[in-house]
Design a protein around this motif. Structure first.
Motif, PDB file in Angstrom:
ATOM      1  N   LYS A  17       0.810  -1.228   0.000  1.00  0.00           N
ATOM      2  CA  LYS A  17       0.000   0.000   0.000  1.00  0.00           C
ATOM      3  C   LYS A  17       0.839   1.271   0.000  1.00  0.00           C
ATOM      4  N   ASN A  47      -1.369  -0.950  -4.601  1.00  0.00           N
ATOM      5  CA  ASN A  47      -1.647   0.429  -4.920  1.00  0.00           C
ATOM      6  C   ASN A  47      -1.377   0.651  -6.411  1.00  0.00           C
ATOM      7  N   TYR A  70      -6.107  -0.878  -4.343  1.00  0.00           N
ATOM      8  CA  TYR A  70      -6.400   0.527  -4.078  1.00  0.00           C
ATOM      9  C   TYR A  70      -6.042   1.362  -5.295  1.00  0.00           C
ATOM     10  N   PHE A  77      -6.567   7.264  -1.227  1.00  0.00           N
ATOM     11  CA  PHE A  77      -6.740   5.851  -1.521  1.00  0.00           C
ATOM     12  C   PHE A  77      -8.226   5.524  -1.626  1.00  0.00           C
ATOM     13  N   ARG A  79     -10.506   2.134  -2.035  1.00  0.00           N
ATOM     14  CA  ARG A  79     -10.514   0.677  -2.081  1.00  0.00           C
ATOM     15  C   ARG A  79     -11.442   0.205  -3.191  1.00  0.00           C
TER      16      ARG A  79
END
Length: 83
Positions: A17, A47, A70, A77, A79
């Motif tokens: 992430k 990410n 993400y 961010f 989801r």
């Protein structure tokens, strides 16, 4: 994971992430499309910063709670929910 899968981690995705995994995911998608193999996301938080096209491939992960994608835009961010 068998030989009929391609892992995004094989192409350099971190799944933490923090790092932007866009380039690694795009490379893995292209390889899955060429080889006809399934694309696999191991446990992690991936990410990416631009739209990805998952055309003509099967995408799998370790589970909806352990593999999270993400979309990052302007350091925000979002989801992506499982389907």
């Amino acid at each position: 994971m068998g030989s009929d899968y391609i892992s995004v981690k094989e192409f350099g995705a971190y799944g933490n992430k923090t790092n932007d995994d866009t380039a690694a995911i795009k490379a893995a998608i292209l390889e899955a499309q060429k080889s006809g193999k399934k694309l696999f996301f191991p446990r992690g938080k991936y990410n990416f910063s631009e739209q990805l096209e998952f055309d003509s491939i099967i995408v799998e992960g370790s589970g909806w709670k352990s593999t999270v994608l993400y979309l990052t835009k302007n350091n925000n961010f979002r989801r992506i929910p499982p389907r």
